[in-house]
Design an enzyme around this catalytic site. Structure first.
Site, PDB file in Angstrom:
ATOM      1  N   CYS A 331       0.837  -1.205   0.000  1.00 38.57           N
ATOM      2  CA  CYS A 331       0.000   0.000   0.000  1.00 38.57           C
ATOM      3  C   CYS A 331       0.873   1.257   0.000  1.00 38.57           C
ATOM      4  CB  CYS A 331      -0.983  -0.035   1.172  1.00 38.57           C
ATOM      5  SG  CYS A 331      -2.400   1.071   0.932  1.00 38.57           S
ATOM      6  N   HIS A 436      -3.897  -5.462   1.109  1.00 33.04           N
ATOM      7  CA  HIS A 436      -3.838  -5.802   2.531  1.00 33.04           C
ATOM      8  C   HIS A 436      -4.389  -7.211   2.726  1.00 33.04           C
ATOM      9  CE1 HIS A 436      -2.682  -1.827   3.853  1.00 33.04           C
ATOM     10  NE2 HIS A 436      -3.690  -1.282   3.198  1.00 33.04           N
TER      11      HIS A 436
END
Length: 495
Positions: A331, A436
Protein backbone atom coordinates in the site's frame (compact mmCIF):
# COMPACT_ATOMS: atom_id res chain seq x y z
CA UNK A 1 -31.49 -6.77 22.89
CA UNK A 2 -29.25 -7.50 25.88
CA UNK A 3 -26.24 -5.17 26.10
CA UNK A 4 -22.84 -5.70 27.69
CA UNK A 5 -20.25 -2.91 27.87
CA UNK A 6 -16.50 -3.22 28.44
CA UNK A 7 -14.68 -0.08 29.55
CA UNK A 8 -11.13 0.31 30.84
CA UNK A 9 -9.31 2.49 33.33
CA UNK A 10 -6.70 3.33 30.66
CA UNK A 11 -5.78 2.63 27.08
CA UNK A 12 -4.34 -0.88 26.57
CA UNK A 13 -6.13 -2.18 29.67
CA UNK A 14 -7.51 -5.09 27.66
CA UNK A 15 -10.91 -3.86 26.46
CA UNK A 16 -10.57 -5.27 22.94
CA UNK A 17 -9.23 -8.54 24.29
CA UNK A 18 -12.10 -9.09 26.72
CA UNK A 19 -14.75 -7.87 24.27
CA UNK A 20 -13.43 -10.37 21.74
CA UNK A 21 -13.42 -13.16 24.31
CA UNK A 22 -17.00 -12.43 25.38
CA UNK A 23 -18.16 -12.48 21.75
CA UNK A 24 -16.63 -15.92 21.24
CA UNK A 25 -17.93 -17.30 24.58
CA UNK A 26 -21.48 -16.17 23.85
CA UNK A 27 -21.32 -17.44 20.27
CA UNK A 28 -20.20 -20.84 21.55
CA UNK A 29 -23.18 -20.82 23.91
CA UNK A 30 -25.51 -20.32 20.97
CA UNK A 31 -26.29 -16.62 21.32
CA UNK A 32 -26.60 -14.48 18.18
CA UNK A 33 -24.11 -11.85 19.32
CA UNK A 34 -22.51 -8.81 17.69
CA UNK A 35 -19.61 -6.54 18.69
CA UNK A 36 -19.94 -2.77 18.69
CA UNK A 37 -17.62 0.19 19.12
CA UNK A 38 -19.31 3.50 18.50
CA UNK A 39 -16.15 5.42 17.69
CA UNK A 40 -12.71 3.99 17.13
CA UNK A 41 -9.47 5.84 16.49
CA UNK A 42 -7.15 3.43 14.73
CA UNK A 43 -4.95 2.98 11.69
CA UNK A 44 -5.64 -0.74 11.44
CA UNK A 45 -8.70 -0.95 9.21
CA UNK A 46 -10.69 -3.66 7.49
CA UNK A 47 -12.96 -3.56 4.44
CA UNK A 48 -16.40 -5.14 4.82
CA UNK A 49 -18.05 -7.08 1.97
CA UNK A 50 -20.10 -3.97 1.14
CA UNK A 51 -16.93 -1.89 0.68
CA UNK A 52 -17.14 -0.03 4.00
CA UNK A 53 -14.16 0.69 6.23
CA UNK A 54 -14.18 -0.26 9.93
CA UNK A 55 -11.60 -0.79 12.64
CA UNK A 56 -9.78 -4.09 12.26
CA UNK A 57 -10.47 -4.87 15.92
CA UNK A 58 -14.20 -4.89 15.24
CA UNK A 59 -13.67 -7.25 12.31
CA UNK A 60 -11.78 -9.61 14.63
CA UNK A 61 -14.60 -9.34 17.18
CA UNK A 62 -17.14 -10.14 14.47
CA UNK A 63 -15.17 -13.26 13.54
CA UNK A 64 -15.09 -14.13 17.24
CA UNK A 65 -18.89 -13.85 17.21
CA UNK A 66 -18.91 -16.05 14.08
CA UNK A 67 -20.59 -13.39 11.95
CA UNK A 68 -19.62 -11.21 8.98
CA UNK A 69 -18.19 -7.76 9.80
CA UNK A 70 -20.43 -4.80 8.95
CA UNK A 71 -20.15 -1.03 9.15
CA UNK A 72 -22.77 -0.91 11.92
CA UNK A 73 -20.29 -2.57 14.26
CA UNK A 74 -18.07 0.52 14.08
CA UNK A 75 -20.11 3.45 12.73
CA UNK A 76 -17.35 6.02 13.30
CA UNK A 77 -13.69 5.39 12.48
CA UNK A 78 -11.11 8.13 12.94
CA UNK A 79 -7.79 7.60 11.15
CA UNK A 80 -5.03 9.95 12.39
CA UNK A 81 -2.95 11.38 9.57
CA UNK A 82 -0.59 13.86 11.21
CA UNK A 83 -0.72 17.58 11.98
CA UNK A 84 -3.31 16.79 14.68
CA UNK A 85 -5.91 15.88 12.06
CA UNK A 86 -7.85 12.71 11.34
CA UNK A 87 -9.84 11.35 8.46
CA UNK A 88 -13.45 10.86 9.53
CA UNK A 89 -15.21 7.71 8.32
CA UNK A 90 -18.93 7.34 9.06
CA UNK A 91 -20.76 4.13 8.23
CA UNK A 92 -17.75 2.95 6.27
CA UNK A 93 -17.31 6.01 4.03
CA UNK A 94 -14.79 8.84 4.33
CA UNK A 95 -16.65 12.11 4.89
CA UNK A 96 -13.83 14.56 5.60
CA UNK A 97 -10.63 15.44 7.41
CA UNK A 98 -10.72 17.49 10.58
CA UNK A 99 -8.90 18.53 13.73
CA UNK A 100 -10.10 17.31 17.13
CA UNK A 101 -11.75 20.63 17.95
CA UNK A 102 -13.47 20.85 14.57
CA UNK A 103 -14.59 17.25 14.86
CA UNK A 104 -16.50 17.82 18.07
CA UNK A 105 -17.98 21.05 16.73
CA UNK A 106 -19.01 19.63 13.35
CA UNK A 107 -19.52 15.91 13.84
CA UNK A 108 -20.66 15.31 17.43
CA UNK A 109 -24.41 15.39 16.78
CA UNK A 110 -24.02 13.62 13.46
CA UNK A 111 -21.80 11.03 15.13
CA UNK A 112 -24.30 10.27 17.89
CA UNK A 113 -27.05 9.84 15.30
CA UNK A 114 -24.82 7.41 13.40
CA UNK A 115 -24.15 5.47 16.59
CA UNK A 116 -27.79 5.18 17.63
CA UNK A 117 -28.82 4.34 14.07
CA UNK A 118 -26.31 1.49 13.96
CA UNK A 119 -27.43 0.22 17.36
CA UNK A 120 -31.03 0.18 16.13
CA UNK A 121 -29.97 -1.88 13.11
CA UNK A 122 -28.03 -4.34 15.26
CA UNK A 123 -30.91 -4.62 17.74
CA UNK A 124 -33.19 -5.82 14.97
CA UNK A 125 -30.82 -8.66 14.08
CA UNK A 126 -28.97 -9.82 17.21
CA UNK A 127 -29.78 -11.11 20.70
CA UNK A 128 -26.77 -9.55 22.43
CA UNK A 129 -24.48 -6.62 21.67
CA UNK A 130 -21.05 -6.49 23.30
CA UNK A 131 -19.80 -2.91 23.27
CA UNK A 132 -16.22 -1.77 23.67
CA UNK A 133 -15.29 1.59 25.10
CA UNK A 134 -12.24 3.68 24.25
CA UNK A 135 -9.46 4.96 26.47
CA UNK A 136 -10.97 5.77 29.85
CA UNK A 137 -14.63 6.60 30.61
CA UNK A 138 -13.52 9.14 33.22
CA UNK A 139 -11.59 11.75 31.22
CA UNK A 140 -13.29 14.73 32.83
CA UNK A 141 -12.15 17.16 30.13
CA UNK A 142 -13.69 14.97 27.41
CA UNK A 143 -16.74 13.39 29.05
CA UNK A 144 -19.21 15.94 27.72
CA UNK A 145 -18.29 14.92 24.18
CA UNK A 146 -17.44 11.25 24.69
CA UNK A 147 -19.35 9.20 22.11
CA UNK A 148 -17.89 5.83 23.00
CA UNK A 149 -18.04 5.00 26.70
CA UNK A 150 -20.73 5.64 29.32
CA UNK A 151 -22.99 7.55 26.93
CA UNK A 152 -23.41 4.30 24.98
CA UNK A 153 -23.66 2.22 28.17
CA UNK A 154 -26.39 4.50 29.56
CA UNK A 155 -28.26 4.53 26.24
CA UNK A 156 -28.36 0.72 26.26
CA UNK A 157 -28.62 0.25 30.03
CA UNK A 158 -25.65 -2.06 29.51
CA UNK A 159 -24.21 -4.32 32.19
CA UNK A 160 -20.72 -2.85 32.29
CA UNK A 161 -17.33 -4.36 33.12
CA UNK A 162 -14.41 -2.15 34.21
CA UNK A 163 -11.04 -3.58 33.12
CA UNK A 164 -7.70 -2.59 34.66
CA UNK A 165 -4.17 -3.51 33.57
CA UNK A 166 -2.25 -4.51 36.70
CA UNK A 167 1.00 -5.13 34.84
CA UNK A 168 1.73 -1.41 34.57
CA UNK A 169 1.19 -0.79 38.28
CA UNK A 170 -1.29 1.36 40.18
CA UNK A 171 -4.27 -0.87 39.39
CA UNK A 172 -6.20 -0.23 42.61
CA UNK A 173 -5.75 3.53 42.33
CA UNK A 174 -6.86 3.40 38.70
CA UNK A 175 -10.05 1.55 39.60
CA UNK A 176 -10.95 3.75 42.56
CA UNK A 177 -10.14 6.97 40.71
CA UNK A 178 -12.15 5.94 37.66
CA UNK A 179 -15.21 5.04 39.74
CA UNK A 180 -15.02 8.27 41.73
CA UNK A 181 -15.05 10.32 38.54
CA UNK A 182 -18.15 8.61 37.14
CA UNK A 183 -21.61 10.04 37.70
CA UNK A 184 -23.77 8.00 40.15
CA UNK A 185 -25.98 6.71 37.35
CA UNK A 186 -22.88 5.68 35.40
CA UNK A 187 -21.28 3.94 38.37
CA UNK A 188 -24.53 2.03 38.91
CA UNK A 189 -24.00 0.37 35.52
CA UNK A 190 -20.64 -1.12 36.59
CA UNK A 191 -21.43 -4.71 37.53
CA UNK A 192 -17.90 -5.96 38.00
CA UNK A 193 -14.17 -5.33 37.82
CA UNK A 194 -11.68 -7.46 35.88
CA UNK A 195 -7.97 -7.34 36.72
CA UNK A 196 -5.97 -8.09 33.58
CA UNK A 197 -2.37 -9.08 32.78
CA UNK A 198 -1.42 -10.38 36.24
CA UNK A 199 2.01 -11.91 36.68
CA UNK A 200 2.84 -13.70 39.90
CA UNK A 201 1.17 -15.57 42.73
CA UNK A 202 -2.59 -15.06 42.67
CA UNK A 203 -2.98 -15.30 46.47
CA UNK A 204 -0.91 -12.14 46.91
CA UNK A 205 -3.85 -10.18 45.48
CA UNK A 206 -6.44 -11.52 47.90
CA UNK A 207 -6.18 -8.79 50.53
CA UNK A 208 -6.19 -6.06 47.88
CA UNK A 209 -9.24 -7.52 46.16
CA UNK A 210 -11.09 -7.81 49.47
CA UNK A 211 -10.36 -4.16 50.24
CA UNK A 212 -11.36 -3.05 46.73
CA UNK A 213 -14.69 -4.88 46.86
CA UNK A 214 -15.50 -3.46 50.30
CA UNK A 215 -14.49 0.07 49.30
CA UNK A 216 -16.31 0.17 45.96
CA UNK A 217 -19.18 -2.26 46.67
CA UNK A 218 -18.45 -3.75 43.24
CA UNK A 219 -17.28 -7.36 42.87
CA UNK A 220 -14.01 -8.32 41.23
CA UNK A 221 -15.16 -10.83 38.62
CA UNK A 222 -11.75 -12.28 38.01
CA UNK A 223 -8.01 -11.96 37.58
CA UNK A 224 -6.66 -12.83 34.13
CA UNK A 225 -3.06 -14.05 34.18
CA UNK A 226 -0.53 -12.89 31.64
CA UNK A 227 -0.49 -15.19 28.64
CA UNK A 228 1.42 -15.02 25.36
CA UNK A 229 -1.59 -15.36 23.07
CA UNK A 230 -1.37 -13.68 19.68
CA UNK A 231 -3.84 -10.81 19.65
CA UNK A 232 -3.71 -7.83 17.27
CA UNK A 233 -2.83 -4.45 18.76
CA UNK A 234 -5.10 -1.55 17.83
CA UNK A 235 -2.38 1.06 17.39
CA UNK A 236 1.34 1.35 16.84
CA UNK A 237 2.06 1.88 20.55
CA UNK A 238 1.62 -1.86 20.88
CA UNK A 239 4.62 -2.35 18.61
CA UNK A 240 6.83 -0.74 21.25
CA UNK A 241 6.13 -3.71 23.51
CA UNK A 242 7.28 -6.21 20.91
CA UNK A 243 10.68 -7.81 21.29
CA UNK A 244 13.19 -7.58 18.49
CA UNK A 245 14.53 -10.82 17.08
CA UNK A 246 13.33 -13.29 19.68
CA UNK A 247 15.50 -16.24 18.69
CA UNK A 248 17.86 -17.42 15.98
CA UNK A 249 15.32 -19.21 13.81
CA UNK A 250 15.61 -19.35 10.06
CA UNK A 251 14.35 -16.13 8.45
CA UNK A 252 14.78 -12.58 9.69
CA UNK A 253 12.30 -10.04 8.32
CA UNK A 254 12.45 -6.36 9.27
CA UNK A 255 9.30 -4.23 9.09
CA UNK A 256 9.96 -0.50 9.05
CA UNK A 257 8.14 1.24 11.90
CA UNK A 258 6.94 4.24 9.92
CA UNK A 259 5.74 7.27 11.90
CA UNK A 260 2.24 6.79 10.44
CA UNK A 261 2.28 3.01 10.06
CA UNK A 262 -1.12 1.51 9.31
CA UNK A 263 -2.61 -1.96 8.94
CA UNK A 264 0.30 -3.67 10.64
CA UNK A 265 -2.13 -6.49 11.40
CA UNK A 266 -1.14 -7.54 7.87
CA UNK A 267 1.88 -9.19 9.48
CA UNK A 268 0.22 -11.27 12.19
CA UNK A 269 0.33 -14.35 9.92
CA UNK A 270 4.09 -13.91 9.51
CA UNK A 271 4.45 -13.56 13.26
CA UNK A 272 2.64 -16.87 13.66
CA UNK A 273 5.21 -18.66 11.49
CA UNK A 274 7.65 -20.45 13.80
CA UNK A 275 10.46 -20.18 11.24
CA UNK A 276 10.19 -16.39 10.97
CA UNK A 277 11.51 -13.68 13.25
CA UNK A 278 9.88 -10.27 12.81
CA UNK A 279 11.61 -7.10 13.86
CA UNK A 280 9.84 -3.72 13.84
CA UNK A 281 12.73 -1.41 13.07
CA UNK A 282 12.82 2.26 14.01
CA UNK A 283 13.85 4.44 11.07
CA UNK A 284 16.83 5.69 13.07
CA UNK A 285 18.05 2.12 13.54
CA UNK A 286 20.60 0.11 11.60
CA UNK A 287 19.05 -1.99 8.87
CA UNK A 288 21.78 -4.59 8.52
CA UNK A 289 21.06 -7.46 6.15
CA UNK A 290 17.85 -9.30 7.05
CA UNK A 291 16.35 -11.82 4.66
CA UNK A 292 13.69 -9.29 3.68
CA UNK A 293 12.52 -5.78 4.51
CA UNK A 294 8.85 -4.83 4.45
CA UNK A 295 7.71 -1.23 4.03
CA UNK A 296 4.18 -1.35 5.44
CA UNK A 297 1.09 0.70 4.83
CA UNK A 298 1.00 4.35 5.85
CA UNK A 299 -1.85 6.74 6.52
CA UNK A 300 0.36 9.59 5.29
CA UNK A 301 2.60 8.29 2.53
CA UNK A 302 4.41 11.54 1.80
CA UNK A 303 5.28 12.33 5.43
CA UNK A 304 6.65 8.82 5.92
CA UNK A 305 8.53 8.97 2.63
CA UNK A 306 10.17 12.20 3.78
CA UNK A 307 11.03 10.49 7.08
CA UNK A 308 12.78 7.68 5.18
CA UNK A 309 14.98 10.24 3.45
CA UNK A 310 15.69 12.50 6.44
CA UNK A 311 16.62 9.64 8.77
CA UNK A 312 18.96 8.06 6.25
CA UNK A 313 16.87 4.90 6.04
CA UNK A 314 16.29 5.52 2.32
CA UNK A 315 20.04 5.30 1.71
CA UNK A 316 20.26 2.17 3.86
CA UNK A 317 17.54 0.63 1.70
CA UNK A 318 19.45 1.55 -1.46
CA UNK A 319 22.60 -0.08 -0.09
CA UNK A 320 20.61 -3.13 0.98
CA UNK A 321 19.13 -3.54 -2.51
CA UNK A 322 22.55 -3.07 -4.12
CA UNK A 323 23.78 -5.96 -1.97
CA UNK A 324 20.94 -8.15 -3.23
CA UNK A 325 18.38 -7.62 -0.48
CA UNK A 326 14.65 -8.24 -0.89
CA UNK A 327 12.07 -5.49 -0.26
CA UNK A 328 8.28 -5.76 -0.20
CA UNK A 329 6.16 -2.61 -0.10
CA UNK A 330 2.47 -2.80 0.76
CA UNK A 331 0.00 0.00 0.00
CA UNK A 332 1.76 3.20 1.11
CA UNK A 333 5.02 1.26 1.14
CA UNK A 334 4.32 0.25 -2.46
CA UNK A 335 3.79 3.89 -3.43
CA UNK A 336 7.17 4.80 -1.90
CA UNK A 337 9.06 2.28 -4.05
CA UNK A 338 8.62 4.32 -7.22
CA UNK A 339 10.48 7.27 -8.66
CA UNK A 340 8.00 10.00 -7.73
CA UNK A 341 4.88 10.51 -5.64
CA UNK A 342 2.75 13.30 -7.09
CA UNK A 343 0.30 15.21 -4.93
CA UNK A 344 -1.29 17.63 -7.42
CA UNK A 345 -3.99 18.80 -5.02
CA UNK A 346 -1.56 18.97 -2.08
CA UNK A 347 -3.73 16.59 -0.07
CA UNK A 348 -0.81 15.39 2.04
CA UNK A 349 1.89 18.03 1.78
CA UNK A 350 2.94 21.48 0.68
CA UNK A 351 4.56 20.34 -2.57
CA UNK A 352 3.14 18.72 -5.67
CA UNK A 353 5.90 16.15 -6.21
CA UNK A 354 8.15 14.12 -3.91
CA UNK A 355 11.15 11.95 -4.61
CA UNK A 356 10.45 8.26 -4.07
CA UNK A 357 12.92 5.49 -3.26
CA UNK A 358 13.49 4.99 -7.00
CA UNK A 359 13.58 1.20 -6.69
CA UNK A 360 10.92 0.55 -9.34
CA UNK A 361 10.03 2.52 -12.52
CA UNK A 362 6.70 3.65 -11.12
CA UNK A 363 4.95 6.86 -10.26
CA UNK A 364 2.04 7.42 -7.91
CA UNK A 365 -0.57 10.16 -8.12
CA UNK A 366 -2.34 10.90 -4.82
CA UNK A 367 -6.03 11.60 -5.44
CA UNK A 368 -9.02 12.50 -3.31
CA UNK A 369 -10.84 9.41 -4.55
CA UNK A 370 -10.45 6.62 -2.00
CA UNK A 371 -10.42 3.02 -3.20
CA UNK A 372 -11.94 0.68 -0.60
CA UNK A 373 -12.84 -2.81 -1.75
CA UNK A 374 -12.31 -6.52 -1.21
CA UNK A 375 -10.41 -8.46 -3.89
CA UNK A 376 -10.19 -12.03 -5.16
CA UNK A 377 -7.36 -12.54 -7.65
CA UNK A 378 -4.74 -15.01 -8.89
CA UNK A 379 -1.01 -14.66 -8.37
CA UNK A 380 1.71 -14.57 -11.00
CA UNK A 381 4.55 -14.65 -8.44
CA UNK A 382 6.20 -16.32 -6.62
CA UNK A 383 4.16 -19.01 -8.39
CA UNK A 384 1.37 -18.52 -10.87
CA UNK A 385 -2.16 -19.62 -10.25
CA UNK A 386 -2.32 -19.23 -6.46
CA UNK A 387 -5.72 -17.86 -5.36
CA UNK A 388 -5.33 -14.72 -3.26
CA UNK A 389 -7.90 -12.68 -1.34
CA UNK A 390 -7.45 -9.37 0.43
CA UNK A 391 -8.60 -5.78 0.36
CA UNK A 392 -7.55 -2.35 -0.86
CA UNK A 393 -7.64 0.88 1.15
CA UNK A 394 -5.75 3.67 -0.57
CA UNK A 395 -5.90 7.11 -2.13
CA UNK A 396 -3.95 7.28 -5.35
CA UNK A 397 -3.01 5.21 -8.37
CA UNK A 398 0.40 3.72 -9.15
CA UNK A 399 1.48 3.15 -12.73
CA UNK A 400 4.49 2.36 -14.88
CA UNK A 401 6.51 5.31 -16.12
CA UNK A 402 6.28 5.28 -19.90
CA UNK A 403 9.76 6.63 -20.51
CA UNK A 404 12.19 5.53 -17.83
CA UNK A 405 15.85 6.13 -18.54
CA UNK A 406 18.43 4.55 -16.27
CA UNK A 407 21.87 3.03 -16.57
CA UNK A 408 20.31 -0.42 -16.25
CA UNK A 409 16.93 -1.35 -17.65
CA UNK A 410 14.54 -2.49 -14.94
CA UNK A 411 12.07 -5.06 -16.18
CA UNK A 412 8.80 -5.49 -14.31
CA UNK A 413 6.03 -8.00 -14.31
CA UNK A 414 2.64 -7.76 -12.69
CA UNK A 415 2.41 -9.55 -9.37
CA UNK A 416 -1.21 -10.63 -9.83
CA UNK A 417 -3.60 -11.07 -12.73
CA UNK A 418 -4.76 -7.46 -12.15
CA UNK A 419 -2.01 -5.04 -13.19
CA UNK A 420 -3.34 -2.30 -10.89
CA UNK A 421 -2.51 -4.30 -7.77
CA UNK A 422 1.25 -4.64 -7.90
CA UNK A 423 4.57 -5.40 -9.58
CA UNK A 424 7.75 -7.38 -9.06
CA UNK A 425 11.09 -6.75 -10.76
CA UNK A 426 12.83 -9.30 -12.96
CA UNK A 427 15.24 -10.43 -10.25
CA UNK A 428 12.34 -10.79 -7.78
CA UNK A 429 14.09 -8.61 -5.22
CA UNK A 430 11.63 -5.68 -5.24
CA UNK A 431 7.97 -6.49 -4.67
CA UNK A 432 5.13 -4.01 -4.31
CA UNK A 433 1.36 -4.28 -4.06
CA UNK A 434 -1.79 -2.57 -2.81
CA UNK A 435 -3.25 -5.70 -1.23
CA UNK A 436 -3.84 -5.80 2.53
CA UNK A 437 -4.35 -9.25 4.01
CA UNK A 438 -1.85 -10.72 1.55
CA UNK A 439 -0.13 -12.91 4.14
CA UNK A 440 -3.47 -14.31 5.33
CA UNK A 441 -3.29 -16.50 2.21
CA UNK A 442 -1.43 -19.58 3.43
CA UNK A 443 -0.18 -20.93 0.10
CA UNK A 444 1.02 -17.51 -1.10
CA UNK A 445 2.68 -16.71 2.24
CA UNK A 446 4.55 -20.00 2.35
CA UNK A 447 5.56 -19.69 -1.30
CA UNK A 448 7.04 -16.24 -0.66
CA UNK A 449 8.83 -17.49 2.46
CA UNK A 450 10.16 -20.46 0.49
CA UNK A 451 11.55 -18.04 -2.09
CA UNK A 452 13.47 -16.33 0.75
CA UNK A 453 14.53 -19.68 2.20
CA UNK A 454 15.85 -20.88 -1.15
CA UNK A 455 18.01 -17.77 -1.37
CA UNK A 456 19.54 -18.88 1.94
CA UNK A 457 19.88 -22.51 0.88
CA UNK A 458 17.23 -23.63 3.36
CA UNK A 459 14.71 -26.40 2.67
CA UNK A 460 11.23 -25.40 1.58
CA UNK A 461 8.24 -25.44 3.91
CA UNK A 462 4.99 -27.20 2.98
CA UNK A 463 2.70 -24.90 1.00
CA UNK A 464 -0.46 -26.97 1.25
CA UNK A 465 -1.60 -25.26 4.43
CA UNK A 466 -4.78 -23.54 5.48
CA UNK A 467 -5.19 -19.79 5.32
CA UNK A 468 -4.45 -17.77 8.44
CA UNK A 469 -8.10 -17.60 9.43
CA UNK A 470 -7.81 -21.14 10.84
CA UNK A 471 -4.92 -20.04 13.06
CA UNK A 472 -6.96 -16.98 13.98
CA UNK A 473 -9.88 -19.21 14.94
CA UNK A 474 -7.62 -21.19 17.26
CA UNK A 475 -6.36 -17.94 18.81
CA UNK A 476 -9.93 -16.71 19.36
CA UNK A 477 -10.84 -19.95 21.09
CA UNK A 478 -7.72 -19.70 23.27
CA UNK A 479 -8.65 -16.15 24.27
CA UNK A 480 -12.19 -17.24 25.14
CA UNK A 481 -10.92 -20.26 27.09
CA UNK A 482 -8.61 -18.04 29.15
CA UNK A 483 -11.30 -15.51 30.06
CA UNK A 484 -13.88 -18.22 30.69
CA UNK A 485 -11.50 -19.96 33.09
CA UNK A 486 -10.53 -16.94 35.17
CA UNK A 487 -13.53 -14.57 35.01
CA UNK A 488 -17.04 -15.06 36.37
CA UNK A 489 -19.17 -13.48 33.66
CA UNK A 490 -22.56 -14.57 35.00
CA UNK A 491 -23.35 -11.13 36.51
CA UNK A 492 -23.25 -9.54 33.03
CA UNK A 493 -24.37 -12.39 30.78
CA UNK A 494 -27.91 -12.78 29.47
CA UNK A 495 -30.09 -15.19 31.41
Amino acid sequence: MKAIMVVGTTSHAGKSFITTAICRILARQGWHVTPFKGQNMALNAYVTPTGGEIGHAQAVQAWAAKITPSVDMNPILLKPQGNMTSQVIIHGQAVGTTSAQEYYEQYFDRGWKAITSSLDCLASEYDVVVCEGAGSPAEINLKHRDLTNMRVAHHLNAATILVVDIDRGGAFAHVVGTLQLLEPEEKALIKGIVINKFRGQRSLLDSGIEWLENYTSIPVLGVIPWREIMFPSEDSLGLLDRPSYRSTTSLKISILRLPHISNFTDFDPLDAETTVNLNYLDLRGTLGYPDAVIIPGSKTTIADLIALHTTGMAQQLQDYVSAGGVILGICGGFQMLGQTVFDPDQLEGGQKAYKGLNLLPLETIITSNKIVRQRQIMSNYPYSGLPVTGYEIHQGITQLIQSYETEQTILLDQLFDDISLGFVNESQTIWGCYLHGLFDNGAWRRSWLNYLRQRRGLPSLPTGIANYREQREANLDAIADLVEEFVNLKPVFPK
